[in-house]
Enzyme design. Structure first.
Site, short mmCIF file in Angstrom:
data_model
loop_
_atom_site.label_atom_id
_atom_site.label_comp_id
_atom_site.label_asym_id
_atom_site.label_seq_id
_atom_site.Cartn_x
_atom_site.Cartn_y
_atom_site.Cartn_z
N GLY A 32 30.64 50.49 13.34
CA GLY A 32 31.62 51.28 14.10
C GLY A 32 33.02 50.78 13.83
CG ASN A 33 36.29 52.99 13.96
OD1 ASN A 33 36.85 53.28 15.01
ND2 ASN A 33 35.75 53.91 13.17
#
Ligand code: CTP
Length: 409
Positions: free
Chosen positions: A208-209
């Site tokens: 993810g980020n």
């Protein structure tokens, strides 16, 4: 400019209530129709007679009319108003509004509002900073209300800090701005994407980020306030929009976001792609949890579809497609290249070199680039204000196109 606009003003028991007669006077001078409602505590600070004289209408304090025993109709007032402004609002009333505690006429009218609502808090600094007050403000904001932030300055207690109600002249600027922009996008369908994507590695892990989704959500909410019909496609960020007039579609991965965007794209006039979409995804998702064992683990990643690039290929002449570019060097050059390569109309550049801009912060600093070069170079601001700047630039682009069309015909 405010001629005929129907504005309800709700006053609560704060010393700042003494400023409301000035506000009512300015509104009536600008030919707005004003109806004032007050909490019983507010009448200790300013009299209903003062406000009824200035507003040229009866001021409502109680749910019931004393003489006849009839009730005052809060639903009627809620449907009548083009805008409701609650100012000043105490910590007590903020709590009631946030939690639906309808024990006075003012809160029943708030709960019946069918129009946008502005709230201008006023209280002592410690009350204002208290987590319960901040939480109530957050809740009210999440319901789509606009909070007119109090100013920092001298308070009635003699202390100094945040909590001073915004001055009537500045509240007037908010009201004028609202009526100016309210219909800016009426008739437009706007598709906005927000937040990160998650690319599954196995049933419990993902790539993810740090995107929270706040930038995209702020754009969606501002566009809705300005009259657009908004669809928001949202990745799993930790922020959610509670604005019920926005159609929300929640997705997890880049592939799901692509699918949702393809479905909504053809009916949108304007697309604003603020999501931080993963560029790569695991080639294979393990069906079971990957066990630790070997000292090294290699994940094979494959490119995701560049959603924006695909939408750019499908773009029709009248559609406006706006992308974002997060860069850590050579910002203008790289963003301009993305604008051209992805066939965009505008690109919003965030630079990782700017402190306070980008991911997981409430502020942003943007540069907007169009086909003719830089169109807007902003300061570091709250993301809600940045959303307004982006929509103003989109509006200018649409107006420019309209002018060219009418010149041709
Ligand atoms: N974007 C997209 N689909 C992807 C990746 C990005 O739609 N798979 C969109 C983003 O939403 C953003 C724009 O493309 O509006 C630019 O994203 P950014 O990450 O800055 O650039 P990339 O094109 O991914 O290139 P790079 O990461 O190499 O800078």
């Amino acid at each position: 400019m405010l001629k005929g606009k129907k504005i309800v003003i709700g006053v609560t028991g704060s010393i700042a209530a003494y400023k409301i007669p000035f506000l009512v006077r300015i509104l009536v001078k600008e030919e707005a129709q004003v109806r004032v409602i007050m909490t019983p505590a507010a009448t200790a600070f300013v009299t209903p007679l003062t406000l009824s004289t200035l507003s040229r209408a009866t001021v409502i304090v109680d749910p019931f009319k004393e003489t006849t025993g009839e009730w005052n109709n809060h639903v009627e007032l809620g449907s009548w108003a083009d805008l409701m402004l609650f100012a000043p609002v105490t910590a007590n009333t903020l709590g009631k509004m946030a939690n639906g505690i309808a024990d006075n006429f003012l809160v029943t009218a708030y709960l019946s509002a069918k129009c946008p609502v502005f709230i201008a808090p006023a209280m002592d600094l410690d009350m204002y900073n208290h987590p319960s007050t901040q939480k109530n403000i957050q809740v009210l904001r999440s319901y789509g209300n606009t909070i007119i932030e109090p100013q920092v300055g001298e308070l009635a207690s003699g202390l100094s800090g945040p909590g001073r109600m915004e001055e009537p002249e500045n509240i007037m600027d908010h009201i004028r701005f609202f009526f100016d922009h309210k219909l800016q996008f009426s008739g437009n369908k706007i598709l906005v994407t927000a937040g990160p994507t998650r690319e599954a590695i196995d049933p419990v892990r993902y790539i993810g980020n740090r995107s929270s989704g706040l930038m995209g959500i702020s754009i969606a909410e501002e566009a809705s306030r300005r009259g657009a019909k908004v669809t928001l496609i949202c990745g799993p960020g930790h922020i959610r929009s509670e604005n019920s007039s926005i159609k929300k579609l929640y997705v997890e991965s880049a592939a799901e976001m692509y699918k949702a965007c393809r479905t909504s794209f053809s009916s949108a006039d304007i697309v604003i792609m603020a999501a931080a979409v993963a560029d790569y995804t695991p080639e294979q998702v393990s069906t079971g949890k990957i066990k630790k064992g070997t000292p090294k683990l290699t994940l094979n990643l494959v490119k995701t579809t560049d959603i924006l690039e695909e939408l750019g290929k499908l773009k029709k002449k009248d559609q406006v497609v706006v992308g974002f570019a997060l860069e850590s060097g050579n910002g203008i050059v790289n963003a301009t290249a993305k604008l051209k390569n992805k066939n965009l109309d505008l690109i919003v550049l965030n630079s990782l070199d700017d402190k306070g801009a980008g991911f997981d912060v409430t502020t942003n600093k943007i540069t907007i680039i169009g086909r003719s070069g830089i169109l807007h170079a902003g300061e570091l601001k709250d993301k809600r204000e940045v959303a307004g700047d982006i929509l103003d630039t989109v509006k200018n682009l649409l107006d420019g196109r309209k002018a060219v069309r009418s010149k041709k015909s």
